[in-house]
Structures are given as C-alpha cells and as structure tokens.
Design a protein around this motif. Structure first.
Motif, PDB file in Angstrom:
ATOM      1  N   MET A   1       0.841  -1.201   0.000  1.00  0.00           N
ATOM      2  CA  MET A   1       0.000   0.000   0.000  1.00  0.00           C
ATOM      3  C   MET A   1       0.871   1.244   0.000  1.00  0.00           C
ATOM      4  SD  MET A   1      -2.948   1.407  -0.190  1.00  0.00           S
ATOM      5  CE  MET A   1      -4.191   0.175   0.183  1.00  0.00           C
ATOM      6  N   ARG A   2       1.938   1.217   0.758  1.00  0.00           N
ATOM      7  CA  ARG A   2       2.841   2.366   0.806  1.00  0.00           C
ATOM      8  C   ARG A   2       3.445   2.621  -0.587  1.00  0.00           C
ATOM      9  NH1 ARG A   2       6.694   1.289   5.340  1.00  0.00           N
ATOM     10  NH2 ARG A   2       4.749   1.312   6.485  1.00  0.00           N
ATOM     11  N   ARG A   3       3.819   1.553  -1.275  1.00  0.00           N
ATOM     12  CA  ARG A   3       4.378   1.698  -2.613  1.00  0.00           C
ATOM     13  C   ARG A   3       3.343   2.309  -3.562  1.00  0.00           C
ATOM     14  NH1 ARG A   3       4.045   0.019  -7.366  1.00  0.00           N
ATOM     15  NH2 ARG A   3       2.534  -1.600  -6.927  1.00  0.00           N
ATOM     16  N   VAL A   4       2.097   1.854  -3.450  1.00  0.00           N
ATOM     17  CA  VAL A   4       1.035   2.358  -4.331  1.00  0.00           C
ATOM     18  C   VAL A   4       0.717   3.819  -4.001  1.00  0.00           C
ATOM     19  CG1 VAL A   4      -1.378   2.033  -5.011  1.00  0.00           C
ATOM     20  CG2 VAL A   4       0.130   0.061  -4.803  1.00  0.00           C
ATOM     21  N   LEU A   5       0.733   4.181  -2.736  1.00  0.00           N
ATOM     22  CA  LEU A   5       0.535   5.585  -2.360  1.00  0.00           C
ATOM     23  C   LEU A   5       1.608   6.452  -3.014  1.00  0.00           C
ATOM     24  CD1 LEU A   5      -0.205   5.052   1.431  1.00  0.00           C
ATOM     25  CD2 LEU A   5      -1.826   6.002  -0.208  1.00  0.00           C
ATOM     26  N   ALA A   6       2.851   5.997  -2.942  1.00  0.00           N
ATOM     27  CA  ALA A   6       3.954   6.729  -3.569  1.00  0.00           C
ATOM     28  C   ALA A   6       3.763   6.783  -5.084  1.00  0.00           C
ATOM     29  CB  ALA A   6       5.284   6.066  -3.215  1.00  0.00           C
ATOM     30  N   HIS A   7       3.361   5.682  -5.667  1.00  0.00           N
ATOM     31  CA  HIS A   7       3.159   5.588  -7.119  1.00  0.00           C
ATOM     32  C   HIS A   7       2.182   6.662  -7.611  1.00  0.00           C
ATOM     33  CE1 HIS A   7       3.175   3.226 -10.904  1.00  0.00           C
ATOM     34  NE2 HIS A   7       1.931   3.675 -11.020  1.00  0.00           N
ATOM     35  N   GLY A   8       1.071   6.811  -6.914  1.00  0.00           N
ATOM     36  CA  GLY A   8       0.088   7.817  -7.304  1.00  0.00           C
ATOM     37  C   GLY A   8       0.646   9.222  -7.242  1.00  0.00           C
ATOM     38  N   LEU A   9       1.387   9.509  -6.185  1.00  0.00           N
ATOM     39  CA  LEU A   9       1.959  10.842  -6.042  1.00  0.00           C
ATOM     40  C   LEU A   9       3.049  11.080  -7.088  1.00  0.00           C
ATOM     41  CD1 LEU A   9       1.659  13.410  -4.428  1.00  0.00           C
ATOM     42  CD2 LEU A   9       3.330  12.535  -2.811  1.00  0.00           C
ATOM     43  N   LEU A  10       3.807  10.036  -7.404  1.00  0.00           N
ATOM     44  CA  LEU A  10       4.821  10.165  -8.459  1.00  0.00           C
ATOM     45  C   LEU A  10       4.176  10.483  -9.810  1.00  0.00           C
ATOM     46  CD1 LEU A  10       7.207   7.332  -7.307  1.00  0.00           C
ATOM     47  CD2 LEU A  10       7.884   9.726  -7.708  1.00  0.00           C
ATOM     48  N   HIS A  11       3.016   9.898 -10.082  1.00  0.00           N
ATOM     49  CA  HIS A  11       2.293  10.262 -11.312  1.00  0.00           C
ATOM     50  C   HIS A  11       1.998  11.756 -11.319  1.00  0.00           C
ATOM     51  CE1 HIS A  11       1.730   6.713 -13.675  1.00  0.00           C
ATOM     52  NE2 HIS A  11       1.087   6.043 -12.734  1.00  0.00           N
ATOM     53  N   LEU A  12       1.535  12.277 -10.186  1.00  0.00           N
ATOM     54  CA  LEU A  12       1.238  13.709 -10.116  1.00  0.00           C
ATOM     55  C   LEU A  12       2.498  14.560 -10.270  1.00  0.00           C
ATOM     56  CD1 LEU A  12      -1.447  13.876  -7.284  1.00  0.00           C
ATOM     57  CD2 LEU A  12      -1.802  13.999  -9.764  1.00  0.00           C
TER      58      LEU A  12
ATOM     59  N   GLY B   1       4.707  13.920 -12.360  1.00  0.00           N
ATOM     60  CA  GLY B   1       5.065  13.880 -13.766  1.00  0.00           C
ATOM     61  C   GLY B   1       5.701  12.593 -14.256  1.00  0.00           C
ATOM     62  N   TYR B   2       5.851  11.618 -13.387  1.00  0.00           N
ATOM     63  CA  TYR B   2       6.445  10.347 -13.800  1.00  0.00           C
ATOM     64  C   TYR B   2       5.402   9.444 -14.447  1.00  0.00           C
ATOM     65  CZ  TYR B   2      10.395  11.838 -11.001  1.00  0.00           C
ATOM     66  OH  TYR B   2      11.452  12.552 -10.505  1.00  0.00           O
ATOM     67  N   GLY B   3       5.772   8.850 -15.552  1.00  0.00           N
ATOM     68  CA  GLY B   3       4.901   7.917 -16.242  1.00  0.00           C
ATOM     69  C   GLY B   3       5.353   6.490 -16.001  1.00  0.00           C
TER      70      GLY B   3
ATOM     71  N   ALA C   1      12.154   3.818 -14.206  1.00  0.00           N
ATOM     72  CA  ALA C   1      12.405   5.041 -13.432  1.00  0.00           C
ATOM     73  C   ALA C   1      11.379   5.192 -12.314  1.00  0.00           C
ATOM     74  CB  ALA C   1      12.379   6.262 -14.351  1.00  0.00           C
ATOM     75  N   MET C   2      10.117   4.884 -12.618  1.00  0.00           N
ATOM     76  CA  MET C   2       9.064   4.963 -11.604  1.00  0.00           C
ATOM     77  C   MET C   2       9.383   4.020 -10.451  1.00  0.00           C
ATOM     78  SD  MET C   2       5.940   6.088 -10.582  1.00  0.00           S
ATOM     79  CE  MET C   2       4.817   6.554 -11.880  1.00  0.00           C
ATOM     80  N   ARG C   3       9.746   2.789 -10.758  1.00  0.00           N
ATOM     81  CA  ARG C   3      10.054   1.794  -9.726  1.00  0.00           C
ATOM     82  C   ARG C   3      11.231   2.248  -8.871  1.00  0.00           C
ATOM     83  NH1 ARG C   3       6.677  -1.687  -7.855  1.00  0.00           N
ATOM     84  NH2 ARG C   3       6.123  -2.267  -9.950  1.00  0.00           N
ATOM     85  N   GLN C   4      12.241   2.845  -9.494  1.00  0.00           N
ATOM     86  CA  GLN C   4      13.403   3.330  -8.741  1.00  0.00           C
ATOM     87  C   GLN C   4      12.993   4.444  -7.784  1.00  0.00           C
ATOM     88  OE1 GLN C   4      16.604   2.012  -8.701  1.00  0.00           O
ATOM     89  NE2 GLN C   4      16.583   3.288  -6.889  1.00  0.00           N
ATOM     90  N   HIS C   5      12.148   5.346  -8.244  1.00  0.00           N
ATOM     91  CA  HIS C   5      11.667   6.417  -7.363  1.00  0.00           C
ATOM     92  C   HIS C   5      10.839   5.838  -6.208  1.00  0.00           C
ATOM     93  CE1 HIS C   5      12.976   9.283 -10.417  1.00  0.00           C
ATOM     94  NE2 HIS C   5      12.879  10.183  -9.471  1.00  0.00           N
ATOM     95  N   GLU C   6       9.999   4.863  -6.516  1.00  0.00           N
ATOM     96  CA  GLU C   6       9.221   4.216  -5.447  1.00  0.00           C
ATOM     97  C   GLU C   6      10.155   3.634  -4.396  1.00  0.00           C
ATOM     98  OE1 GLU C   6       5.627   2.740  -8.430  1.00  0.00           O
ATOM     99  OE2 GLU C   6       6.911   1.257  -7.469  1.00  0.00           O
ATOM    100  N   GLU C   7      11.177   2.929  -4.845  1.00  0.00           N
ATOM    101  CA  GLU C   7      12.139   2.312  -3.914  1.00  0.00           C
ATOM    102  C   GLU C   7      12.848   3.371  -3.083  1.00  0.00           C
ATOM    103  OE1 GLU C   7      12.438  -0.907  -3.243  1.00  0.00           O
ATOM    104  OE2 GLU C   7      10.869  -1.302  -4.719  1.00  0.00           O
TER     105      GLU C   7
END
Length: 139
Positions: free
Chosen positions: A101-112, A114-116, A125-131
């Motif tokens: 859930m924490r990863r998914v919360l981060a994922h949504g914010l990363l989309h906002l 500008g990360y695709g 790149a998205m996965r690296q930012h999540e990590e």
C-alpha cells in the motif's frame, strides 16, 4: 492537505499522520507542494467502474490518478486505490499489504509529479523512485 477516504470498502490506513508527512516531504523533494490531495480506498469493482467511466479502459488496476492541479508547483488530485488489488499484489510479491500500500501511495503521487509508467524505461524510473521513497519512510 492530504486526506484519506473509503468509498465502498472498510479500510484503515496504518500510520496516517506519518504517511501524510512522508508523502508531503517526498513531494517537496521533487519540487512540489501539496494542495488538496485525496486518496480514495475502494474495491476492485469500484476502480474498474472509474476506469470504464472516465478512462474508457475495461480492466482492473490497483490505482488510478486524476491530476487536478491549477498551479504548476502545487499537486492536487484524486487517487483511487483498490485495496483488494493491493492485497493480491502483496501476496504475489511476498510482502505485507501495508508495504505494498505504501508503494502504491507513492506511485500515485509520483504520477502527479510527472512520472509515467507506460514505456519500459518510464516504468523502470518509476520503480526506482518508489524504492527511494520507500527507503525513507519514517520509523
């Protein structure tokens, strides 16, 4: 302001205040401030209907992010999260639902931010930012 809502499912996010602080700080590290940001926890069926109604996609997903910002440096939006999909993903990844859930919360914010994640290099790149974000969640 980050708010958490339940739509058609009963879900209690652990460590709400820590999570708000963590997300706010990560957005700040990316050069953004948080405006009105709503995380809506719901079922697979609810997310599927949102996907059909607003994106014309007919498939299940763990998260849908709607960017509603009016200022370039201020993140605002609605992020729908399927609690059921997150739990299933956690089982497949052999991690706790809380961690996923924490990863998914981060994922949504990363989309906002500008990360695709449609192209392979974007997803990497998205996965690296999540990590990176996960590594700094407050103890």
């Amino acid at each position: 302001m980050i708010r958490f809502f339940n739509e058609d499912i009963d879900y209690k996010l652990p460590h709400k205040q820590k999570t708000r602080q963590w997300l706010t700080e990560q957005a700040k590290q990316e050069g953004y401030r948080i405006g009105e940001l709503n995380y809506i926890f719901c079922s697979d069926e609810y997310v599927l209907q949102v996907n059909r109604d607003y994106l014309q996609h007919d498939y299940y997903t763990d998260i849908i992010t709607f960017d509603q910002r009016e200022e370039d440096d201020k993140l605002e939006g609605d992020i729908f999260i399927s609690v059921e999909r997150v739990a299933d993903n956690a089982k497949q990844l052999n991690i706790t639902p809380e961690l996923e859930m924490r990863r998914v919360l981060a994922h949504g914010l990363l989309h906002l931010c500008g990360y695709g994640d449609k192209l392979d290099e974007e997803a990497t790149a998205m996965r690296q930012h999540e990590e990176n974000w996960m590594a700094v969640f407050p103890a």
